[in-house]
Design a protein around this motif. Structure first.
Motif, PDB file in Angstrom:
ATOM      1  N   PHE B 111     -20.575  -8.825  -5.696  1.00 19.00           N
ATOM      2  CA  PHE B 111     -20.508 -10.289  -5.892  1.00 19.00           C
ATOM      3  C   PHE B 111     -20.634 -10.830  -7.384  1.00 19.00           C
ATOM      4  CE2 PHE B 111     -23.708 -13.655  -6.672  1.00 19.00           C
ATOM      5  CZ  PHE B 111     -22.935 -14.690  -6.312  1.00 19.00           C
ATOM      6  N   GLN B 112     -21.140  -9.800  -8.151  1.00 22.97           N
ATOM      7  CA  GLN B 112     -21.400 -10.356  -9.480  1.00 22.97           C
ATOM      8  C   GLN B 112     -19.980 -10.076 -10.205  1.00 22.97           C
ATOM      9  OE1 GLN B 112     -24.455  -7.187 -10.378  1.00 22.97           O
ATOM     10  NE2 GLN B 112     -25.110  -8.808 -11.826  1.00 22.97           N
ATOM     11  N   GLU B 114     -16.931 -10.507  -8.627  1.00 22.98           N
ATOM     12  CA  GLU B 114     -16.122 -11.481  -7.866  1.00 22.98           C
ATOM     13  C   GLU B 114     -16.618 -12.843  -8.800  1.00 22.98           C
ATOM     14  OE1 GLU B 114     -15.178 -13.627  -3.933  1.00 22.98           O
ATOM     15  OE2 GLU B 114     -16.445 -11.840  -3.870  1.00 22.98           O
ATOM     16  N   ARG B 115     -17.493 -12.915  -8.978  1.00 22.11           N
ATOM     17  CA  ARG B 115     -18.291 -14.292  -9.737  1.00 22.11           C
ATOM     18  C   ARG B 115     -17.616 -14.329 -11.005  1.00 22.11           C
ATOM     19  NH1 ARG B 115     -24.588 -15.404  -9.947  1.00 22.11           N
ATOM     20  NH2 ARG B 115     -24.416 -13.607 -11.233  1.00 22.11           N
ATOM     21  N   LEU B 116     -17.783 -13.321 -11.789  1.00 24.73           N
ATOM     22  CA  LEU B 116     -17.419 -13.302 -13.069  1.00 24.73           C
ATOM     23  C   LEU B 116     -15.813 -13.539 -13.138  1.00 24.73           C
ATOM     24  CD1 LEU B 116     -17.766 -12.876 -16.062  1.00 24.73           C
ATOM     25  CD2 LEU B 116     -17.479 -10.293 -15.825  1.00 24.73           C
ATOM     26  N   ALA B 118     -14.118 -14.854 -10.779  1.00 25.21           N
ATOM     27  CA  ALA B 118     -13.871 -16.488 -10.472  1.00 25.21           C
ATOM     28  C   ALA B 118     -14.199 -17.530 -11.690  1.00 25.21           C
ATOM     29  CB  ALA B 118     -14.766 -16.997  -9.435  1.00 25.21           C
ATOM     30  N   MET B 119     -15.188 -17.181 -12.460  1.00 27.04           N
ATOM     31  CA  MET B 119     -15.459 -17.960 -13.797  1.00 27.04           C
ATOM     32  C   MET B 119     -14.591 -17.617 -14.654  1.00 27.04           C
ATOM     33  SD  MET B 119     -17.885 -20.007 -13.716  1.00 27.04           S
ATOM     34  CE  MET B 119     -17.610 -20.277 -12.049  1.00 27.04           C
TER      35      MET B 119
END
Lengths: 214, 260, 214
Positions: B111-112, B114-116, B118-119
């Motif tokens: 998740f981390q 994927e979130r990074l 995405a950002m």
């Protein structure tokens, strides 16, 4: 008596809408900074409805070389983006932002209000003072409310200047915002194992997003 | 790492691995490195094998160590954590063990990442937008908006009461004469003279009525003289005293009206 | 060969006049100085006729809030002269009343009607003309009756505006010294032993003082 009232009414009557539109046009045209509807109303004659005049004006400038754009709760005139090539002469070379600064800015924009610790959690590295200072100096971010968690950390939010610079009507219009939210990627998920302790802390975080700031 | 060589058996992979190592300073921490490594899996980040990624990372750290590259502490902390995660993922779950399972930890790491990612994409999209001063422009000649400044004074009831309280408290312990430097009011002179006049049966110079400390300093003397003169006119009007002056600029004399 | 020429021609074909007009509009809007027709032509695509586009634009803005005007041999956009009055922004600055003014006002409120000499007596310093004038101008005080004493000095009293501003029904609603003290507004404690005597003194003071005047 009726006559006197008539006179009084006409004295305070708002100018015709077409005239109000001219006024809004002149004010927006003259000012480089976005102007709020409240400011417009304050500067226009008593009884004027700047909001309505603005709507007319916006339509009038549709497809022209200059547009009437919304910036947060304010309005401004800007040249049409497709004509930027004509304006090379006017281009002001802006300081190049570092990758860290650009990412930090994006995280603040998409996660706002967001604390420094949350930015660090997302980027996986500490945020340098200089990065935040640079964004503050550009007036693209500002301090938001303090988070109601232990330590009451300050939060960061983006500014009207940010919206103006990137041609956004509001922070809701950030590209891909909806998709990111739907994918759960704007969540502040605590690492497993720390769930309980952190939950109380971060609760309400993503549901409140943008809500309390607008 | 014995199977390290197997991983780098193509020239391309070797070059990529070296590029990573040479660039180790260019990474913004372990998460950034993990994200870069995860790209070599060439799958959607949501389908990434965290186990494989952990192995890749550990291999990377080993190689960096063997090349005597100084690694920051957080890279080693991450390596230790990933080694722990790897063991959790490989070993059958221990029912007595509390805390999160290997799968939960792996899911969070994914998740981390994927979130990074995405950002980063969001940041790129943001910077690709039309920007002010580059793609669209503001008015070149902003007109001066004349600012008309209007000052409005305010005070609260509290200010008022505090102000009054301040004055009254000051009076309570300071002899008021101390505050009055060069001004003597008519009322004050009148008060004084009322007390003194009963004793003035004879013609007396008005100047002799000036109180102590008011006769020498010119400003004080002027004020006291004026107020005493005005007071004596008032007393004369009431019929309490008589006034005389023998000639222009001569001393002014007063006396109480003889009784009867 | 003929085909190639066609392509070349269309590549360098001037944009439609309406598009040229948009371009002139954007350039005039964004450029910091008036622009000559020659400069416009230099910045616009090959084959464009800035003069013609400019003429169209000028007509379009006739009667609007913004005009296209000639400045020497160059052109610029300006707000319509009849709307100049909108280019004023009124800012209201709120300032705290000075300490001298507050004290003077307080004395007038508590002791009205009161003469200047009496104010000076109570304050222990002289009252400047400016302070009284300011309070008169704010319409918080006005002239009362002349005092029937030598010199017939004017007295000052507070106004209805004063009562409205401070939310008072009448000046008699002002709290007495005893209440001020109870509320902790008297920071300085009087010397021990004098408190009681003083209280009784001051309390009657403000209701009775000069009572015979009104």
């Amino acid at each position: 008596m009726a006559e006197a009232e008539d006179i009084e009414e006409s004295l305070f009557e708002a100018p015709p809408l077409a005239e109000q539109e001219r006024m809004v046009e002149a004010i927006l045209f003259a000012t480089a900074e976005p102007v709020t509807v409240a400011e417009l109303n304050a500067r226009m004659p008593h009884g004027a409805d700047a909001g309505q005049a603005l709507e007319l004006l916006r339509k009038r400038y549709e497809g022209r070389g200059v547009h009437v754009v919304r910036v947060g709760d304010a309005w401004a005139m800007r040249t049409a983006p497709d004509l930027g090539f004509l304006m090379r002469k006017e281009t002001v070379e802006t300081r190049k932002l570092s990758r860290a600064a650009i990412e930090t800015l994006a995280i603040i924009a998409y996660h706002q209000p967001v604390t420094r610790a949350e930015i660090e959690e997302i980027r996986g590295v500490s945020v340098s003072r200089g990065t935040v200072d640079q964004l503050l100096e550009l007036e693209w971010i500002k301090f938001g409310r303090r988070r109601m968690t232990p330590g009451r950390p300050v939060t960061y939010v983006v500014t009207q200047d940010f919206l103006d610079h990137f041609g956004l009507e509001s922070a809701r219009d950030l590209p891909g915002l909806k998709e990111l939210r739907a994918a759960g990627l704007l969540e502040n998920r605590p690492p497993p194992g720390e769930a309980l302790a952190d939950d109380a802390d971060e609760d309400g975080d993503q549901t409140d997003m943008f809500e309390d700031e607008d | 790492m014995p199977d390290g060589d197997a991983d780098f058996d193509t020239v391309e992979a070797r070059l990529a691995a070296e590029a990573l190592i040479v660039d180790v300073d260019g990474f913004e921490g372990p998460l950034d490195l993990l994200l870069t490594l995860s790209r070599t899996q060439k799958v959607d980040l949501r389908k990434i094998s965290v186990l494989a990624l952990a192995e890749q990372y550990l291999a990377f750290i080993e190689r960096a160590k063997s090349l005597r590259i100084e690694l920051a502490a957080d890279y080693l902390v991450m390596a230790a954590w990933l080694a722990f995660l790897k063991s959790r993922l490989l070993l059958p779950p221990d029912p007595t063990d509390e805390g999160p399972s290997g799968e939960e930890l792996a899911a969070h790491l994914a998740f981390q990442l994927e979130r990074l990612e995405a950002m980063r994409e969001a940041a790129a999209k943001l910077m690709a937008r039309d920007q002010k001063g580059r793609d669209f422009f503001v008015r070149g000649i902003p007109e001066d908006v004349a600012r008309v400044r209007k000052v409005r004074y305010t005070a609260t009831l509290l200010d008022l009461m505090q102000g009054y309280a301040r004055i009254r408290t000051k009076d309570e312990f300071r002899p008021y004469a101390m505050d009055r430097h060069h001004v003597m009011t008519l009322e004050q002179a009148l008060e004084r003279m009322r007390g003194l006049i009963g004793y003035a049966g004879e013609w007396t110079d008005l100047s002799s009525y000036l109180p102590e400390g008011w006769e020498t300093d010119p400003a004080r003397r002027r004020s006291a003289t004026a107020s005493h003169f005005a007071a004596s006119l008032e007393l004369a009007k009431r019929g309490a005293i008589q006034i005389r002056q023998t000639e222009t600029f001569a001393p002014i004399q007063i006396r109480a009206v003889p009784v009867g």
